[in-house]
Write an enzyme that holds these catalytic residues in place. Structure first.
Site, PDB file in Angstrom:
ATOM      1  N   GLY A  43       0.795  -1.220   0.000  1.00  0.00           N
ATOM      2  CA  GLY A  43       0.000   0.000   0.000  1.00  0.00           C
ATOM      3  C   GLY A  43       0.829   1.272   0.000  1.00  0.00           C
ATOM      4  CB  CYS A  44       4.380   1.969   0.541  1.00  0.00           C
ATOM      5  SG  CYS A  44       5.574   3.310   0.522  1.00  0.00           S
ATOM      6  CB  VAL A  45       1.720   5.363  -3.539  1.00  0.00           C
ATOM      7  CG1 VAL A  45       0.520   4.436  -3.655  1.00  0.00           C
ATOM      8  CG2 VAL A  45       1.457   6.483  -2.574  1.00  0.00           C
TER       9      VAL A  45
END
Length: 106
Positions: A104-106
């Protein structure tokens, strides 16, 4: 894949600067990553509180902690963590703690 020369050896990093092999992590490598990947000249006590909390959680649970848990575990407010790690707690702090890129880390 890129890399960082550390102690005379090439340490493999992914295209975003996260360690390919989290088992290589140590505090000296965190300092080198701070300079090369995050543009931080020094790490203070609050940086280390966050990094050590994240690293401990990772070693215990094989994953990154939720940001809320980092705030609670370190006693720092979310804005303080963003001030310490300009690219954010998920990207910057986890990178310096030697974790793979969190989901979920962009």
């Amino acid at each position: 894949m890129s890399g960082l020369v550390f102690n005379g050896q090439m340490v493999a990093l992914n295209e975003e600067g996260f360690l390919e092999d989290p088992s290589l992590w140590n505090e000296d490598l965190a300092r080198a990553l701070a300079q090369s990947e995050e543009g931080l000249d020094a790490l203070g006590d609050e940086h280390w509180a966050v990094i050590r909390f994240i690293r401990s959680h990772f070693e215990e649970k094989q994953g990154a902690p939720m940001v809320r848990a980092v705030c609670k575990g370190t006693g720092l407010r979310l804005q303080q963590i963003y001030d310490l790690f300009p690219s954010g707690p998920a990207k910057g702090a986890c990178k310096l703690a030697g974790l793979p890129k969190p989901d979920g880390c962009v």
